[in-house]
Structure formats: structure tokens, C-alpha cells
Motif scaffolding. Sequence first.
Motif, short mmCIF file in Angstrom:
data_model
loop_
_atom_site.label_atom_id
_atom_site.label_comp_id
_atom_site.label_asym_id
_atom_site.label_seq_id
_atom_site.Cartn_x
_atom_site.Cartn_y
_atom_site.Cartn_z
N ALA A 182 -4.13 -4.42 10.60
CA ALA A 182 -4.88 -3.26 10.12
C ALA A 182 -4.31 -1.96 10.68
O ALA A 182 -4.37 -0.93 10.04
CB ALA A 182 -6.35 -3.39 10.48
N TYR A 183 -3.80 -1.99 11.89
CA TYR A 183 -3.30 -0.79 12.54
C TYR A 183 -1.79 -0.64 12.44
O TYR A 183 -1.20 0.15 13.13
CB TYR A 183 -3.74 -0.74 14.00
N SER A 184 -1.16 -1.41 11.57
CA SER A 184 0.28 -1.30 11.46
C SER A 184 0.65 -0.28 10.38
O SER A 184 -0.14 0.04 9.50
CB SER A 184 0.90 -2.66 11.16
N ASP A 185 1.86 0.22 10.48
CA ASP A 185 2.37 1.22 9.55
C ASP A 185 2.96 0.51 8.34
O ASP A 185 4.08 0.02 8.38
CB ASP A 185 3.43 2.07 10.28
N ASN A 186 2.17 0.42 7.27
CA ASN A 186 2.57 -0.28 6.06
C ASN A 186 3.08 0.70 5.01
O ASN A 186 2.80 1.88 5.06
CB ASN A 186 1.38 -1.04 5.46
N ASN A 187 3.80 0.17 4.05
CA ASN A 187 4.25 0.94 2.89
C ASN A 187 3.55 0.40 1.66
O ASN A 187 3.97 -0.60 1.08
CB ASN A 187 5.76 0.84 2.72
N ILE A 188 2.48 1.05 1.25
CA ILE A 188 1.71 0.65 0.08
C ILE A 188 2.19 1.53 -1.08
O ILE A 188 2.07 2.75 -1.03
CB ILE A 188 0.21 0.83 0.32
N SER A 189 2.73 0.92 -2.11
CA SER A 189 3.28 1.68 -3.24
C SER A 189 2.17 2.39 -4.02
O SER A 189 1.07 1.88 -4.15
CB SER A 189 4.01 0.74 -4.20
N TYR A 190 2.50 3.57 -4.50
CA TYR A 190 1.61 4.30 -5.41
C TYR A 190 2.43 4.94 -6.51
O TYR A 190 3.63 5.22 -6.35
CB TYR A 190 0.78 5.37 -4.68
N SER A 191 1.80 5.17 -7.64
CA SER A 191 2.38 5.93 -8.74
C SER A 191 1.22 6.41 -9.59
O SER A 191 0.39 5.59 -10.02
CB SER A 191 3.32 5.05 -9.56
N PHE A 192 1.14 7.71 -9.80
CA PHE A 192 0.08 8.27 -10.64
C PHE A 192 0.50 9.63 -11.16
O PHE A 192 1.48 10.21 -10.71
CB PHE A 192 -1.27 8.32 -9.93
N THR A 193 -0.25 10.12 -12.14
CA THR A 193 0.08 11.38 -12.80
C THR A 193 -0.65 12.54 -12.12
O THR A 193 -1.86 12.48 -11.89
CB THR A 193 -0.33 11.33 -14.29
N ILE A 194 0.10 13.58 -11.82
CA ILE A 194 -0.46 14.83 -11.30
C ILE A 194 -0.84 15.68 -12.51
O ILE A 194 -0.01 15.95 -13.38
CB ILE A 194 0.54 15.56 -10.39
N ARG A 195 -2.08 16.08 -12.55
CA ARG A 195 -2.62 16.81 -13.70
C ARG A 195 -2.19 18.28 -13.69
O ARG A 195 -1.77 18.83 -12.67
CB ARG A 195 -4.13 16.69 -13.71
N TRP A 255 2.20 5.03 0.72
CA TRP A 255 1.16 5.61 1.55
C TRP A 255 0.54 4.51 2.40
O TRP A 255 0.81 3.33 2.20
CB TRP A 255 0.11 6.33 0.70
N ASP A 256 -0.25 4.90 3.36
CA ASP A 256 -0.99 3.95 4.20
C ASP A 256 -2.23 4.65 4.72
O ASP A 256 -2.14 5.80 5.19
CB ASP A 256 -0.11 3.47 5.35
N GLU A 257 -3.37 4.01 4.62
CA GLU A 257 -4.64 4.62 5.02
C GLU A 257 -4.81 4.76 6.52
O GLU A 257 -5.54 5.60 7.00
CB GLU A 257 -5.81 3.83 4.41
N GLU A 258 -4.13 3.92 7.30
CA GLU A 258 -4.13 4.00 8.76
C GLU A 258 -2.87 3.34 9.28
O GLU A 258 -2.45 2.31 8.78
CB GLU A 258 -5.37 3.35 9.37
N THR A 259 -2.25 3.97 10.25
CA THR A 259 -0.93 3.50 10.68
C THR A 259 -0.85 3.09 12.15
O THR A 259 0.11 2.45 12.53
CB THR A 259 0.12 4.61 10.46
N GLU A 278 -7.87 1.73 -0.32
CA GLU A 278 -7.56 0.94 0.87
C GLU A 278 -8.71 1.12 1.86
O GLU A 278 -9.31 2.18 1.92
CB GLU A 278 -6.24 1.39 1.51
N PHE A 279 -8.99 0.08 2.64
CA PHE A 279 -10.07 0.15 3.62
C PHE A 279 -9.51 0.71 4.93
O PHE A 279 -8.62 0.14 5.54
CB PHE A 279 -10.69 -1.22 3.86
N ARG A 280 -10.03 1.85 5.33
CA ARG A 280 -9.62 2.50 6.60
C ARG A 280 -10.53 1.95 7.70
O ARG A 280 -11.68 2.37 7.85
CB ARG A 280 -9.72 4.02 6.47
N ASN A 281 -10.02 1.02 8.46
CA ASN A 281 -10.80 0.26 9.43
C ASN A 281 -10.68 0.85 10.83
O ASN A 281 -10.33 0.16 11.78
CB ASN A 281 -10.34 -1.20 9.43
N THR A 282 -10.95 2.14 10.95
CA THR A 282 -10.86 2.79 12.25
C THR A 282 -11.92 3.88 12.35
O THR A 282 -12.38 4.40 11.34
CB THR A 282 -9.46 3.40 12.48
N TYR A 283 -12.28 4.21 13.57
CA TYR A 283 -13.17 5.34 13.85
C TYR A 283 -12.40 6.45 14.56
O TYR A 283 -12.97 7.43 15.00
CB TYR A 283 -14.36 4.90 14.71
#
Length: 150
Positions: free
Chosen positions: A32-45, A141-145, A57-62
Amino acid sequence: MTVKNYNKKLMFTILALIVITTISLSGLVAYAYSDNNISYSFTIRASQAVSKYSEDEFRNTYNNDNAWKVNLRSSGEGSSTITYFRLCLEDNSGVSSWHSVVQGSGSHYYSAWDGADHTHVYLQGKNNNNTTKTYTVSGYWDEETGISPD
């Protein structure tokens, strides 16, 4: 089998289960606390309207200084162009500041706000220019690294 031997076997089995469970859970926490590479692709309006990547993604930190990360690898706007990114909740309310990220500049690490604690978060983006054109962004991106912010 005597009661004494049965109790020893039962205690050994319980101890083994505790050790296995502890090791398994510590592996999940490390992941959960590792630096992952989660792919994203979306359109900027257009017109600086806010866009959101559809996968949360679940950000499992306080810890707000457990940085989230964004890497803008490709932008339909062109090489070395800027897109703003932040974290948000499902209702699009922001849980971090907006940050300008230059296409191709690598990974950037930022702190989050209290609203991002132990919850599902999304990656939002918007154009830094007020234009009528839309474009696609992609990267990682990654929600927590587990890393401190830039």
C-alpha cells in the motif's frame, strides 16, 4: 493422543496461523505504501473545465505527507505543454492543491489534504490555458507512495 499432546499441537497450530497472518498483513501494508505506476488516460475538457480519470484508488493513509504522484508522459496538446492535476473525491471535491505538470518532465510528488485520508480518490486534470480545444493525457499516477512530497 493425550490431552497434553493435543494442547501442544493446538497451540503450535494457532501460533503458526498468527505468524502467517502477521507476515501476510505486513506485505499488504508494504504494498500500500509503495511507489506504484498506475496507468491513466483521459480527455482534458475545453475552457479549463475539470476532467476526472474514471478509476479510483484507495488512499490507505492518514499522513498528508505520504505523497501522491503524477507523471504526464503524453499530452495531445503537444510536447512540453502543461496540464494541471490534483486529487479529488467521487463528488469532484478537491483533496489536494492543483499542480502544474509539464509533459515529459517525469514523476512529481505532492501532499494531500485531510479529506484524502483513508478513502477512495481520483486523479483530476484541467488545461492551464482557456481554450476551446480538448486533448488526451496519459501517464502514471499513484494515490500514495510512501515518499515525501516535492
